[in-house]
Design a protein around this motif. Structure first.
Motif, short mmCIF file in Angstrom:
data_model
loop_
_atom_site.label_atom_id
_atom_site.label_comp_id
_atom_site.label_asym_id
_atom_site.label_seq_id
_atom_site.Cartn_x
_atom_site.Cartn_y
_atom_site.Cartn_z
N GLU A 48 1.33 -1.14 0.08
CA GLU A 48 0.21 0.09 -0.04
C GLU A 48 0.46 1.23 0.41
O GLU A 48 0.64 2.22 -1.02
N ALA A 49 1.67 0.93 1.06
CA ALA A 49 2.36 2.58 1.07
C ALA A 49 3.66 2.57 -0.37
O ALA A 49 3.96 3.82 -0.57
N LEU A 50 4.06 1.50 -0.59
CA LEU A 50 4.86 1.51 -1.81
C LEU A 50 4.51 2.16 -3.49
O LEU A 50 5.02 2.85 -4.15
N PHE A 51 2.79 2.02 -3.71
CA PHE A 51 1.77 2.12 -4.22
C PHE A 51 0.72 2.92 -4.23
O PHE A 51 0.37 3.73 -5.12
N GLY A 52 0.81 3.22 -3.21
CA GLY A 52 -0.98 4.18 -2.88
C GLY A 52 -1.80 3.83 -3.55
O GLY A 52 -2.89 4.28 -3.91
N PHE A 53 -1.82 2.64 -3.43
CA PHE A 53 -3.20 1.94 -3.91
C PHE A 53 -3.62 1.25 -2.46
O PHE A 53 -3.16 0.09 -2.03
N ARG A 54 -4.63 1.18 -1.79
CA ARG A 54 -5.46 0.53 -0.75
C ARG A 54 -6.72 -0.09 -1.49
O ARG A 54 -7.87 0.39 -1.85
N PRO A 55 -6.40 -1.42 -0.94
CA PRO A 55 -7.45 -2.17 -2.64
C PRO A 55 -8.77 -2.24 -1.46
O PRO A 55 -8.87 -2.43 -0.09
N PRO A 56 -9.79 -2.41 -1.97
CA PRO A 56 -11.25 -2.77 -1.04
C PRO A 56 -11.38 -3.98 -1.00
O PRO A 56 -10.73 -4.61 -1.25
N LYS A 57 -11.95 -4.04 0.83
CA LYS A 57 -11.98 -4.68 1.06
C LYS A 57 -13.04 -6.10 0.76
O LYS A 57 -12.74 -6.86 0.76
N GLU A 58 -13.84 -5.63 -0.68
CA GLU A 58 -14.43 -7.12 -0.80
C GLU A 58 -14.09 -7.59 -1.93
O GLU A 58 -13.96 -8.81 -2.27
N ARG A 59 -12.46 -6.96 -2.31
CA ARG A 59 -11.47 -7.74 -2.91
C ARG A 59 -10.30 -8.86 -2.00
O ARG A 59 -10.02 -9.88 -2.51
N LEU A 60 -10.53 -8.14 -0.87
CA LEU A 60 -9.55 -9.50 -0.16
C LEU A 60 -9.56 -11.41 -0.17
O LEU A 60 -8.79 -12.06 0.01
N PRO A 61 -11.09 -11.21 -0.28
CA PRO A 61 -10.57 -12.93 -0.86
C PRO A 61 -9.64 -13.80 -1.58
O PRO A 61 -9.63 -14.74 -1.75
N GLU A 62 -9.32 -12.77 -2.33
CA GLU A 62 -8.41 -13.13 -3.63
C GLU A 62 -7.19 -13.61 -3.11
O GLU A 62 -6.49 -14.30 -3.85
N ILE A 63 -6.83 -13.22 -1.43
CA ILE A 63 -5.52 -13.97 -0.71
C ILE A 63 -5.93 -15.55 -0.55
O ILE A 63 -4.85 -16.09 -0.41
N PRO A 88 -1.50 -2.38 -13.90
CA PRO A 88 -1.42 -1.25 -12.62
C PRO A 88 -2.17 -1.61 -11.59
O PRO A 88 -2.69 -2.90 -11.94
N PRO A 89 -1.67 -1.30 -10.16
CA PRO A 89 -1.60 -1.80 -8.85
C PRO A 89 -2.96 -2.71 -8.13
O PRO A 89 -3.23 -3.48 -8.79
N GLU A 90 -3.76 -1.46 -9.41
CA GLU A 90 -5.44 -1.81 -9.12
C GLU A 90 -6.08 -2.88 -10.02
O GLU A 90 -6.88 -3.75 -9.71
N ARG A 91 -5.44 -3.53 -10.27
CA ARG A 91 -5.70 -4.51 -11.74
C ARG A 91 -4.74 -6.11 -11.60
O ARG A 91 -4.40 -6.31 -12.36
N ARG A 92 -4.16 -5.61 -10.21
CA ARG A 92 -3.08 -6.92 -10.38
C ARG A 92 -4.43 -8.10 -9.54
O ARG A 92 -4.38 -7.01 -8.17
N ILE A 93 -3.90 -9.30 -8.91
CA ILE A 93 -4.59 -9.98 -8.12
C ILE A 93 -4.09 -9.82 -7.00
O ILE A 93 -2.50 -9.77 -6.50
#
Length: 285
Positions: A48-63, A88-93
């Protein structure tokens, strides 16, 4: 086990006949494959800190994507372009160190490069602390030796963490495999409290956490590269149970029933919470 064993897929890294086509135009050299992986996976909390992108909670199950097949399906849904094109970060798994590792193992094995996942602890993220981590060990045929590569260390990460070594040849005193960590703690050379997930959390850490990494590492060496929060057997037992067996496992010999991966395991997912997993159905799906 022979290098030939690690040049072929296991049930986790096998992409399946259809998904394997996605690997067809990828480079066949490990450094280039590593850079491909770095454009596909986003660490769900560390990046998050390195790329400035905070994934939305609904995507967390991808892990919880346990197999490469499921990872590739999610990647296609996020971005249908060829894998060699960085997202881009938001389209990575969303994943963690384990997912960088498993994807790299899958791509390398597609090209018959002997690789294996190693579960242990990194000393290069936080001073005086051993951070829960998983990286790749690859067979350098030119030097006739196994070398460690951290596929999560992009150039941005190297600069941020001030890494002073080659990420494609991580020193053995900088990444401590699970068995070695266990030996250091058992003999009093290292403090078990310095082995954990992150230093600002009291749990998980300690000798029980290290024991789990011994067993996870043995499973990975047998090409069962499970999620880092999957637990089974001795990992769930009291700390004074099976010490001699874990000692034996720390010497990288194949253990007995308490170390083998059973059909049903417990997954302590940070995304959805604890749940029992039937591995046969999961890996076949």
């Amino acid at each position: 086990m022979s290098t030939e064993f690690y040049a072929s897929h296991g049930p986790i890294t096998d992409p399946g006949p259809e998904a394997a086509a996605a690997f067809a135009d990828l480079p066949a050299e490990l450094p280039a494959l590593t850079r491909v992986v770095q454009g596909l996976v986003f660490h769900y909390f560390a990046d998050e800190a390195l790329f400035g992108f905070r994934p939305p909670k609904e995507r967390l199950p991808e892990i919880d994507s346990r197999t490469v097949r499921s990872m590739l399906a999610r990647l296609r849904a996020l971005d249908a372009r060829p894998l060699r094109e960085p997202r881009p970060p938001e389209r990575r798994i969303l994943g963690c160190c384990r997912d960088f590792t498993v994807l790299l193992c899958a791509m390398a094995r597609h090209h018959r490069i002997p690789v294996r996942a190693r579960v242990g602890f990194a000393r290069y993220f936080v001073p005086d602390f051993h951070v829960d981590h998983e990286i790749v060990e690859w067979w350098d045929s030119g030097q006739a030796r196994w070398r460690l590569v951290d596929p999560g260390l992009s150039e941005r990460h190297v600069a941020h963490y001030r890494i002073g070594f080659d990420p494609f040849d991580v020193p053995r005193d900088q990444f401590i495999v699970g068995g070695r960590a266990w030996q250091l703690c058992r003999t009093g050379v290292a403090d078990p409290k310095t082995f954990g997930l992150v230093p600002d959390l009291p749990q998980p850490r300690g000798i029980g956490f290290v024991r789990g990494h011994v067993i996870q590492d043995l499973a990975a060496l047998n090409k069962m590269e499970l999620l880092l929060w999957d637990v089974w057997g001795l990992m769930q037992a009291e700390l004074d149970t099976g010490l001699a067996l874990v000692d034996e496992a720390a010497e990288f010999t194949q253990g007995a029933d308490g170390l083998a991966v059973p059909e049903r395991i417990l997954s302590l997912s940070p995304a959805v919470g604890p749940r029992e997993i039937a591995l046969g159905a999961e890996l076949a799906g």
